[in-house]
Design a protein around this motif. Sequence first.
Motif, PDB file in Angstrom:
ATOM      1  N   LYS A  92       0.902  -1.291   0.084  1.00 51.34           N
ATOM      2  CA  LYS A  92      -0.102  -0.140   0.024  1.00 51.34           C
ATOM      3  C   LYS A  92       0.926   1.175  -0.008  1.00 51.34           C
ATOM      4  O   LYS A  92       0.345   2.246   0.341  1.00 51.34           O
ATOM      5  CB  LYS A  92      -0.892  -0.046   1.139  1.00 51.34           C
ATOM      6  N   VAL A  93       2.168   1.009  -0.471  1.00 50.00           N
ATOM      7  CA  VAL A  93       2.788   2.192  -0.712  1.00 50.00           C
ATOM      8  C   VAL A  93       2.669   3.050  -1.904  1.00 50.00           C
ATOM      9  O   VAL A  93       2.669   4.273  -2.111  1.00 50.00           O
ATOM     10  CB  VAL A  93       4.334   1.988  -0.587  1.00 50.00           C
ATOM     11  N   GLY A  94       2.392   2.187  -2.960  1.00 48.17           N
ATOM     12  CA  GLY A  94       2.494   2.954  -4.386  1.00 48.17           C
ATOM     13  C   GLY A  94       0.974   3.484  -4.691  1.00 48.17           C
ATOM     14  O   GLY A  94       0.331   3.497  -4.007  1.00 48.17           O
ATOM     15  N   ALA A  95       1.125   4.123  -6.145  1.00 45.68           N
ATOM     16  CA  ALA A  95      -0.111   4.854  -6.249  1.00 45.68           C
ATOM     17  C   ALA A  95      -0.649   3.783  -7.479  1.00 45.68           C
ATOM     18  O   ALA A  95       0.067   3.399  -8.226  1.00 45.68           O
ATOM     19  CB  ALA A  95       0.056   6.297  -7.082  1.00 45.68           C
ATOM     20  N   TYR A  96      -2.093   3.720  -7.375  1.00 44.49           N
ATOM     21  CA  TYR A  96      -2.352   2.479  -8.478  1.00 44.49           C
ATOM     22  C   TYR A  96      -3.588   3.403  -9.224  1.00 44.49           C
ATOM     23  O   TYR A  96      -4.292   4.368  -8.732  1.00 44.49           O
ATOM     24  CB  TYR A  96      -3.055   1.585  -7.491  1.00 44.49           C
ATOM     25  N   SER A  97      -3.864   2.651 -10.232  1.00 40.91           N
ATOM     26  CA  SER A  97      -4.900   3.084 -11.231  1.00 40.91           C
ATOM     27  C   SER A  97      -6.166   3.261 -10.396  1.00 40.91           C
ATOM     28  O   SER A  97      -6.828   4.425 -10.949  1.00 40.91           O
ATOM     29  CB  SER A  97      -5.181   2.045 -12.455  1.00 40.91           C
ATOM     30  N   ALA A 148       5.898  -5.022 -16.552  1.00 43.31           N
ATOM     31  CA  ALA A 148       5.639  -4.214 -17.676  1.00 43.31           C
ATOM     32  C   ALA A 148       5.864  -2.934 -17.342  1.00 43.31           C
ATOM     33  O   ALA A 148       6.277  -2.012 -18.530  1.00 43.31           O
ATOM     34  CB  ALA A 148       4.085  -4.567 -18.370  1.00 43.31           C
ATOM     35  N   PHE A 149       5.991  -2.439 -16.205  1.00 44.07           N
ATOM     36  CA  PHE A 149       6.269  -0.995 -15.915  1.00 44.07           C
ATOM     37  C   PHE A 149       7.030  -1.001 -14.604  1.00 44.07           C
ATOM     38  O   PHE A 149       7.090  -1.929 -13.861  1.00 44.07           O
ATOM     39  CB  PHE A 149       5.065  -0.048 -15.537  1.00 44.07           C
ATOM     40  N   ASP A 150       8.097  -0.189 -14.499  1.00 44.12           N
ATOM     41  CA  ASP A 150       8.714   0.006 -13.469  1.00 44.12           C
ATOM     42  C   ASP A 150       8.286   0.855 -12.350  1.00 44.12           C
ATOM     43  O   ASP A 150       8.360   1.664 -12.173  1.00 44.12           O
ATOM     44  CB  ASP A 150      10.282   0.498 -13.720  1.00 44.12           C
ATOM     45  N   ALA A 151       7.382  -0.097 -11.540  1.00 48.72           N
ATOM     46  CA  ALA A 151       6.748   0.481 -10.466  1.00 48.72           C
ATOM     47  C   ALA A 151       7.002   0.124  -9.302  1.00 48.72           C
ATOM     48  O   ALA A 151       6.301  -0.146  -8.304  1.00 48.72           O
ATOM     49  CB  ALA A 151       5.026   0.307 -10.658  1.00 48.72           C
ATOM     50  N   CYS A 152       8.418  -0.182  -9.087  1.00 51.29           N
ATOM     51  CA  CYS A 152       8.991  -0.765  -8.114  1.00 51.29           C
ATOM     52  C   CYS A 152       8.796   0.578  -6.836  1.00 51.29           C
ATOM     53  O   CYS A 152       9.310   1.700  -7.138  1.00 51.29           O
ATOM     54  CB  CYS A 152      10.289  -0.898  -8.422  1.00 51.29           C
ATOM     55  N   SER A 194      -3.111 -10.123  -8.509  1.00 51.24           N
ATOM     56  CA  SER A 194      -2.411 -10.254  -9.884  1.00 51.24           C
ATOM     57  C   SER A 194      -2.139  -8.935 -10.475  1.00 51.24           C
ATOM     58  O   SER A 194      -1.813  -8.677 -11.412  1.00 51.24           O
ATOM     59  CB  SER A 194      -3.485 -11.027 -10.515  1.00 51.24           C
ATOM     60  N   THR A 195      -2.368  -7.764  -9.546  1.00 49.66           N
ATOM     61  CA  THR A 195      -2.071  -6.507 -10.169  1.00 49.66           C
ATOM     62  C   THR A 195      -1.231  -5.367  -9.367  1.00 49.66           C
ATOM     63  O   THR A 195      -0.326  -4.962  -9.914  1.00 49.66           O
ATOM     64  CB  THR A 195      -3.401  -5.929 -10.719  1.00 49.66           C
ATOM     65  N   THR A 196      -1.934  -5.412  -8.198  1.00 49.80           N
ATOM     66  CA  THR A 196      -1.075  -4.491  -7.141  1.00 49.80           C
ATOM     67  C   THR A 196      -0.035  -4.806  -6.386  1.00 49.80           C
ATOM     68  O   THR A 196      -0.109  -5.415  -5.704  1.00 49.80           O
ATOM     69  CB  THR A 196      -2.204  -3.521  -6.477  1.00 49.80           C
ATOM     70  N   SER A 197       1.218  -4.726  -7.298  1.00 47.34           N
ATOM     71  CA  SER A 197       2.457  -4.736  -6.603  1.00 47.34           C
ATOM     72  C   SER A 197       2.812  -6.321  -6.069  1.00 47.34           C
ATOM     73  O   SER A 197       2.728  -6.657  -4.935  1.00 47.34           O
ATOM     74  CB  SER A 197       2.426  -4.004  -5.211  1.00 47.34           C
ATOM     75  N   PHE A 198       3.628  -6.899  -6.884  1.00 50.61           N
ATOM     76  CA  PHE A 198       4.287  -8.210  -6.491  1.00 50.61           C
ATOM     77  C   PHE A 198       5.697  -7.511  -5.785  1.00 50.61           C
ATOM     78  O   PHE A 198       5.953  -6.455  -5.755  1.00 50.61           O
ATOM     79  CB  PHE A 198       4.718  -8.840  -7.821  1.00 50.61           C
ATOM     80  N   ALA A 199       6.336  -8.559  -5.153  1.00 47.65           N
ATOM     81  CA  ALA A 199       7.744  -8.367  -4.499  1.00 47.65           C
ATOM     82  C   ALA A 199       8.566  -9.457  -4.971  1.00 47.65           C
ATOM     83  O   ALA A 199       8.315 -10.534  -5.733  1.00 47.65           O
ATOM     84  CB  ALA A 199       7.584  -8.511  -3.038  1.00 47.65           C
ATOM     85  N   ARG A 200       9.800  -9.159  -5.008  1.00 47.84           N
ATOM     86  CA  ARG A 200      11.022  -9.982  -5.336  1.00 47.84           C
ATOM     87  C   ARG A 200      11.265 -10.241  -6.904  1.00 47.84           C
ATOM     88  O   ARG A 200      10.879  -9.333  -7.451  1.00 47.84           O
ATOM     89  CB  ARG A 200      11.019 -11.327  -4.763  1.00 47.84           C
ATOM     90  N   ASP A 201      11.249 -11.205  -7.456  1.00 47.79           N
ATOM     91  CA  ASP A 201      11.852 -11.582  -8.796  1.00 47.79           C
ATOM     92  C   ASP A 201      12.949 -11.072  -8.996  1.00 47.79           C
ATOM     93  O   ASP A 201      13.325 -10.347 -10.121  1.00 47.79           O
ATOM     94  CB  ASP A 201      10.492 -11.015  -9.725  1.00 47.79           C
ATOM     95  N   TYR A 202      13.957 -11.633  -8.170  1.00 51.81           N
ATOM     96  CA  TYR A 202      15.419 -11.127  -8.415  1.00 51.81           C
ATOM     97  C   TYR A 202      16.118 -12.521  -8.786  1.00 51.81           C
ATOM     98  O   TYR A 202      15.967 -13.554  -7.862  1.00 51.81           O
ATOM     99  CB  TYR A 202      15.785 -10.519  -7.206  1.00 51.81           C
TER     100      TYR A 202
END
Lengths: 806, 289
Positions: A271-276, A338-342, A303-311
């Motif tokens: 819940k840090v980011g800004a979402y559509s 698809a977008f750098d929304a890190c 499935s949409t708001t902010s996954f984590a890791r994948d390193y």
Amino acid sequence: MNEMVITRAEREARLEGMGCKRKRVEDVRFTQGRGQYVDDIKLPGMLHGDFVRSQYAHAKITRIDASKALALPGVIAVLTAEELKPLGLHWMPTLAGDVQAVLADGKVCFQNQEIAFVIAEDRYIVDDALQLIEVEYEELPVLVDPFRALDPEAPVIRPDLDGKMVGAHGPRKHHNHIFEWTIGDRPGTDEAFAAAEVTVKEMISYHRTHPSPLETCQCLAAFDKVKGELTLYGTFQAPHVIRTVASLLSKIPEHKIHVIAPDIGGGFGNKVGAYSGYICSIVASIVTGLPVKWVEDRMENLSTTSFARDYHMTTEIAATRDGKVTGLRVHVLADHGAFDACADPSKWPAGFMNIVTGSYDFPVAHLAVDGVYTNKAPGGVAYRCSFRVTEAAYCIERGMDILAQKLGMDPADLRMKNFIRREQFPYQSALGWEYDSGDYHLAMQKAMDAIDYRALRAEQKARQEAFRRGETREIMGIGVTFFTEIVGAGPSKNCDILGVAMFDSAEIRIHPTGSIIARMGSKSQGQGHETTWAQIIATELGIPAADIMIEEGNTDTAPYGLGTYGSRSTPVAGAAIALAARKIRNKAQMIAAHLLEVSEYDLEWDIDGFRVKGNPERSKTMTEIAWAAYNSPPPGLEPGLEAVSYYDPPNMTYPFGAYFCVMDIDVDTGVAAIRRFYALDDCGTRINPMIIEGQVHGGLTEAFAIAMGQEIKYDAMGNVQGASFMDFFLPTAVETPKWETDHTVTPSPHHPIGAKGVGESPNVGGVPCFSNAVNDAFGFLGSTHIQMPHDAWRVWEAAKRLGAHG
Amino acid sequence: MIPGPFHYHRPTSVAEAVALLAAHGDDARPLAGGHSLIPMMKLRMAVPDHLVDLAAIPDLKGICEDGDRIVIGATTTQREVIGSDLLAARLPILAETARQIADPQIRTKGTFGGNVANGDPGNDMPALMQCLDAVYRLAGPDGSRTVPARDYYQGAYFTALEPGELLTAVEIPVPPAGHGYAYEKLKRKVGDYATAAAAVVLTLDGGTVATASIALTNVASTPLHAAAASALVIGTGLDAATLKAAADAAKAITDPATDGRGTAEYRREMAGVMVARALAKAMRRAKGA
């Protein structure tokens, strides 16, 4: 009253200050169902919105026809990128310097991407209308595997970046390349490897997962057309930043935006980011003049708001034959979707990944990170960790075990041999950090003694022999981890979020009768700030915690702060609280001196007030001082007793810990049973031991989930697999192991109360500990590294590959 | 995650329910505990126009003994199955299986009849009913009929139930006192469907198996009665070689899908492991009884 003499211990206890296992005051309302969450808020005339989402991972959109939906009674409007374009809101900036489509602008780049936003009178009609919107697609080739992202013929995911060979973080070397970040001494590291007696190398993947708070992301936007003011309720870990971003995007002046984050049901970085959903709700409210609510469902959240890791971390360690590390070289392939929304508020695109040297005295190191686009959901948030610290800890803690195995050394002994020593603090790491304090040897020895480590190793050896003789089908693993966290983002020299420096704040006001209201720029999502912040103030000001009201989340009343994530609340807001309290105490001292008719230098602080040095009978309690502050202040001193403090930390804090896991694995099913899990944490000064223990339990439970099966998976077509709690592993009380907690205390030397933050340590240290236990169990069969997640079928496959099935 | 519009009916008799189901045909679905149907409706994978709620039909509830059979009404909840003294005495494998379904909240609402009727390959009771050779009582517009559990399942969500028909009760032949039994279920967590599961009921004659019945959950599009594996253990003392042979025979009839629980290969192997473990446990219980 005067007759009653209470002891100093009683006065101290009455405060329920720092160190007290004070019960969580917020639980009184939570356990009675009286919390107030976003979805509990209902405003007159409120409309509801939700998204039409892409069924494909990569496709052109050739047609959107909303006419049937618009004809449905109760449907107010349907927004697409075409409607947002005139407002310039069809794309939004991400926290990582990229842009993201608010609603798909001609193409979709991940499955479930937002295409249209339907607004209707009730939630049922919204869903009925979603079924009626026709979208025609022209499918495009799909890129799922980050290792294929930079192939010359890889599909172009972001045509909007066509020809832009410089991104927010420097040059891009391919159409799917986001950034390359390097740090450290490359030639020196290469030299160390060339000269090394022993080297190890392993590609260590940390799979894609999701923070999955129980309450999903949601907001309620209410635009008042007459006043020109926007009130935005939402699940915001950083409400003040949301206000600033909303103002910059909407052009509504910041003072006319009221952001309110009410009770929040878990955040963990989600819940840090800004979402559509936020943007569309705001636009819909401005357009309709009515309040518009958006509430994600579980599948949308996963499935949409902010996954984590994948390193994906290719890790190399150089060492001497007797086990002294001489160099570390890490290359990371980072899948950002698809977008750098890190959600990364550091000045670097891979956050604090350069804490990857861990707890060890590496003379030289080099780190390179390549970020790439794929047809997966955007994000890359810090899921209960500081930014990329869990990835870093996993990388080095797995790496050290792999080195121990190669050297034939015990992994605990190898760590002991390479720890940064107590006298080396403050310690300059090879990758640029200044570790504030630590006593790693002490913590590790205490942990080893507590679990009787040598006896466990002896038992393991006996069991391995029994397994070889065919007497048992179980193998035993011992997970060893020693992690160093880096939290408290952060010093303005290291950290900002869209240009906003990462300070935090506190405002404390003592009322005439001696009770307090205090407000902070942080925002609890379950951390218990209403309890612990009051404890800091209680100790600093001598007012009982029970008489202190803590308020967060209302941007109109709270001082500006950067919110709660990355274990930053105690290191940053906690410091601001102590410093604001000390400002008040300084003024209180002047008032007390006036009341007692002595010089303020003749006074000393004593638990809950000031007393005259050498004459302790003469004293004034803070409550007495508060009354005087308003009603009879010393001449020349303005009335009132309150203070504000904004705190830009001089350094990060570095909590650490020693974790051990004992695991028994049934090789015939792959099921791992956790026999013991022991966690020793050092978070510096401990404000509330009960809350710390709760934080550790929660973080370990999440770590257990992540290591043992929690995953966001895609098939080759980019279809997200199992985005529900049926498949996404959220352990219940039945699966969750029993946790044993312990601690040492090494205060932070630069923090006003010496506290370091703890919420995320157990996730950072727990994941490698579970994974090391699985890997340790299979080591004697010739395995060096088994990738996470270690769910039963994958463990069974490893057992099969290693010949354990005969 | 919100269902489409539907009409709600609450009949008070089986006849009334059947009439409603028959009148609306494929547009109607009976609603019992709702734990399969309502999630499907929320995903709009099921969009019935008419829901026929069975909750107000007293005849569908209850557990009773009828000669050498036990009869369980369709809307009996899993919780009631677990709490039944009669079942504990006669058919303890029912409670053992029911306890491994979902979680206490769901078992309080979820019904025995819904679990067996729906044809969801993930449900646990269908394989157990095949293991016990149970018979389903179906009521339809043209009267009642019975179908053996072993003939009822045709494919995932495809069963012998005709449109307009309602499963009203299940008759289970009671195995002899002292029988051995076990339901072994491998799952990822509480609430999950089986990665693989096996139900075993057997009787002993001296130290050897006199009768045996084995059935499998969630390793094909239907529950599987493992007849060959069952036959193979009869007359043996369940030595290691027999257990392996039975597991192999059971695995041979499986056709699991690869999913989040594991690859098809893994799930097939786990069916074998569950069979061997259930047989061994049933043997121990039979000997101990």
